[in-house]
Design a protein around this motif. Sequence first.
Motif, PDB file in Angstrom:
ATOM      1  N   ARG A 139     101.837 -31.493 -45.520  1.00 25.40           N
ATOM      2  CA  ARG A 139     100.920 -32.670 -45.757  1.00 25.40           C
ATOM      3  C   ARG A 139     100.626 -33.657 -44.618  1.00 25.40           C
ATOM      4  N   PRO A 140     100.060 -32.921 -43.476  1.00 24.00           N
ATOM      5  CA  PRO A 140     100.011 -33.664 -42.225  1.00 24.00           C
ATOM      6  C   PRO A 140      99.074 -34.911 -42.527  1.00 24.00           C
ATOM      7  N   PHE A 141      99.074 -35.759 -41.612  1.00 24.06           N
ATOM      8  CA  PHE A 141      98.333 -36.943 -41.578  1.00 24.06           C
ATOM      9  C   PHE A 141      97.349 -36.766 -40.420  1.00 24.06           C
ATOM     10  N   SER A 142      96.005 -37.259 -40.883  1.00 26.14           N
ATOM     11  CA  SER A 142      94.975 -36.994 -39.707  1.00 26.14           C
ATOM     12  C   SER A 142      95.030 -37.975 -38.661  1.00 26.14           C
ATOM     13  N   SER A 143      95.703 -39.161 -39.046  1.00 28.54           N
ATOM     14  CA  SER A 143      96.038 -40.220 -37.922  1.00 28.54           C
ATOM     15  C   SER A 143      97.117 -40.868 -38.044  1.00 28.54           C
ATOM     16  N   VAL A 144      97.932 -41.212 -36.864  1.00 35.61           N
ATOM     17  CA  VAL A 144      99.182 -41.837 -37.048  1.00 35.61           C
ATOM     18  C   VAL A 144      99.237 -42.982 -35.908  1.00 35.61           C
ATOM     19  N   GLY A 145      99.526 -43.952 -36.151  1.00 36.07           N
ATOM     20  CA  GLY A 145      99.286 -45.236 -35.592  1.00 36.07           C
ATOM     21  C   GLY A 145     100.779 -45.658 -35.520  1.00 36.07           C
ATOM     22  N   ALA A 146     101.599 -45.895 -34.334  1.00 31.01           N
ATOM     23  CA  ALA A 146     102.898 -46.537 -34.328  1.00 31.01           C
ATOM     24  C   ALA A 146     102.982 -48.194 -34.006  1.00 31.01           C
ATOM     25  N   GLN A 147     103.716 -48.773 -34.472  1.00 32.75           N
ATOM     26  CA  GLN A 147     103.995 -50.180 -34.089  1.00 32.75           C
ATOM     27  C   GLN A 147     104.521 -50.353 -32.896  1.00 32.75           C
ATOM     28  N   VAL A 148     104.054 -51.364 -32.165  1.00 35.83           N
ATOM     29  CA  VAL A 148     104.360 -51.599 -30.890  1.00 35.83           C
ATOM     30  C   VAL A 148     105.439 -52.541 -30.971  1.00 35.83           C
ATOM     31  N   LYS A 149     106.640 -52.315 -30.418  1.00 35.87           N
ATOM     32  CA  LYS A 149     107.897 -53.380 -30.575  1.00 35.87           C
ATOM     33  C   LYS A 149     108.321 -53.457 -29.048  1.00 35.87           C
ATOM     34  N   ASP A 150     108.527 -54.934 -28.866  1.00 40.11           N
ATOM     35  CA  ASP A 150     108.947 -55.562 -27.574  1.00 40.11           C
ATOM     36  C   ASP A 150     110.594 -54.663 -27.395  1.00 40.11           C
ATOM     37  N   GLY A 151     110.815 -54.272 -26.212  1.00 38.93           N
ATOM     38  CA  GLY A 151     112.026 -53.572 -25.862  1.00 38.93           C
ATOM     39  C   GLY A 151     112.319 -52.017 -26.707  1.00 38.93           C
ATOM     40  N   TRP A 152     111.032 -51.487 -26.924  1.00 37.55           N
ATOM     41  CA  TRP A 152     111.239 -50.273 -27.508  1.00 37.55           C
ATOM     42  C   TRP A 152     110.111 -49.377 -26.818  1.00 37.55           C
ATOM     43  N   LYS A 153     110.341 -48.191 -26.690  1.00 32.13           N
ATOM     44  CA  LYS A 153     109.441 -47.195 -26.221  1.00 32.13           C
ATOM     45  C   LYS A 153     109.050 -46.303 -27.225  1.00 32.13           C
ATOM     46  N   VAL A 154     107.748 -45.987 -27.473  1.00 29.43           N
ATOM     47  CA  VAL A 154     107.565 -45.133 -28.776  1.00 29.43           C
ATOM     48  C   VAL A 154     106.539 -43.854 -27.965  1.00 29.43           C
ATOM     49  N   VAL A 155     106.859 -42.631 -28.518  1.00 28.48           N
ATOM     50  CA  VAL A 155     106.405 -41.556 -28.077  1.00 28.48           C
ATOM     51  C   VAL A 155     106.068 -40.810 -29.608  1.00 28.48           C
ATOM     52  N   LYS A 156     104.719 -40.155 -29.623  1.00 35.75           N
ATOM     53  CA  LYS A 156     104.231 -39.346 -30.736  1.00 35.75           C
ATOM     54  C   LYS A 156     104.334 -37.945 -30.092  1.00 35.75           C
ATOM     55  N   THR A 157     104.831 -37.063 -31.010  1.00 33.53           N
ATOM     56  CA  THR A 157     104.755 -35.700 -30.577  1.00 33.53           C
ATOM     57  C   THR A 157     103.789 -35.006 -31.457  1.00 33.53           C
ATOM     58  N   THR A 158     102.639 -34.167 -30.837  1.00 31.91           N
ATOM     59  CA  THR A 158     101.960 -33.452 -31.547  1.00 31.91           C
ATOM     60  C   THR A 158     102.245 -31.990 -31.673  1.00 31.91           C
ATOM     61  N   GLU A 159     102.016 -31.272 -32.700  1.00 33.99           N
ATOM     62  CA  GLU A 159     102.536 -30.074 -32.905  1.00 33.99           C
ATOM     63  C   GLU A 159     101.409 -28.998 -33.563  1.00 33.99           C
ATOM     64  N   LYS A 160     101.140 -27.839 -33.308  1.00 31.99           N
ATOM     65  CA  LYS A 160     100.240 -26.864 -33.965  1.00 31.99           C
ATOM     66  C   LYS A 160     100.850 -26.634 -35.231  1.00 31.99           C
ATOM     67  N   LEU A 161      99.769 -26.631 -35.988  1.00 31.34           N
ATOM     68  CA  LEU A 161     100.616 -26.237 -37.561  1.00 31.34           C
ATOM     69  C   LEU A 161     100.519 -24.988 -37.722  1.00 31.34           C
ATOM     70  N   PRO A 162     101.453 -24.349 -38.689  1.00 30.14           N
ATOM     71  CA  PRO A 162     101.526 -23.012 -38.906  1.00 30.14           C
ATOM     72  C   PRO A 162     100.146 -22.396 -39.475  1.00 30.14           C
ATOM     73  N   ALA A 163      99.389 -23.170 -40.163  1.00 28.20           N
ATOM     74  CA  ALA A 163      98.063 -22.831 -40.824  1.00 28.20           C
ATOM     75  C   ALA A 163      97.143 -24.018 -40.894  1.00 28.20           C
ATOM     76  N   PRO A 164      95.944 -23.903 -40.915  1.00 26.52           N
ATOM     77  CA  PRO A 164      94.786 -25.012 -40.795  1.00 26.52           C
ATOM     78  C   PRO A 164      95.314 -25.715 -42.096  1.00 26.52           C
ATOM     79  N   VAL A 165      95.153 -26.980 -42.133  1.00 22.63           N
ATOM     80  CA  VAL A 165      95.356 -27.830 -43.645  1.00 22.63           C
ATOM     81  C   VAL A 165      94.094 -28.815 -43.639  1.00 22.63           C
ATOM     82  N   LYS A 166      93.500 -28.810 -44.725  1.00 23.38           N
ATOM     83  CA  LYS A 166      92.240 -29.512 -44.880  1.00 23.38           C
ATOM     84  C   LYS A 166      92.939 -31.101 -45.434  1.00 23.38           C
ATOM     85  N   VAL A 167      92.367 -32.024 -45.022  1.00 26.20           N
ATOM     86  CA  VAL A 167      92.822 -33.571 -45.325  1.00 26.20           C
ATOM     87  C   VAL A 167      91.572 -34.213 -45.432  1.00 26.20           C
TER      88      VAL A 167
END
Length: 228
Positions: A70-98
């Motif tokens: 049930r993937p999300f079409s958009s993902v925004g991460a909170q920016v926090k002082d003192g923390w580094k944030v990394v979002k990892t994108t992956e190819k899905l096993p099969a196309p999913v309509k959202v």
Amino acid sequence: MSRKFVLRAAAITAASALVCVGAANSASAHVTVSSPDAKPGGYAKLVFRVPSESDTASTTKLVVSLPKDRPFSSVGAQVKDGWKVVKTTEKLPAPVKVGDVTLTEAITTVTWTAAAGGVPPNDFDEFALSVGRIAEGVDSLNFPAVQTYSDGEVVKWEEIAKDGADKPEHPAPSLKLTTAITPVAATTDAEDEGGTDTLARVLGGAGLVLGLIGLSLGLRAGRGKATS
């Protein structure tokens, strides 16, 4: 009632209260997820609460896995002082309509890493995501998480709770989705309230009648005594 019995009862009550407090603290120590607005077909803010269950070590890293089926079409991460944030994108096993979009790849993990300090021992912090759209036809979503401490300990919150089974020791953060109230449900509630109001009036009227009867009998009894 003897003083000894009262003291024993007080001791039992105090011990029970301590057990309840301990159980509540243990239950609230898990990594959890909540949302003020998550519902199928919409966008939502997800809040992950992360406690440091250690007297000496701090939480220095949090990895949250997002649903691949049930993937999300958009993902925004909170920016926090003192923390580094990394979002990892992956190819899905099969196309999913959202919604109106067909996804072939999606963000599947979000990682927060402390630049220094982290979440201190016996404290907690919150990490937020803005996601969407949420798939239709689902009533809950699971977000397995991995928590790393400054002393090297790694705790995996990834066990999925099953109906009828005991709650797992390290449950994955799970989010129940809200649904809109339909007009039928609203009408039912109104009818229930009307029925409750009618019943209250009937009971109130019956109580008034009984009160008048009692008053009348009391007056008659008083007159009888006065006559005699």
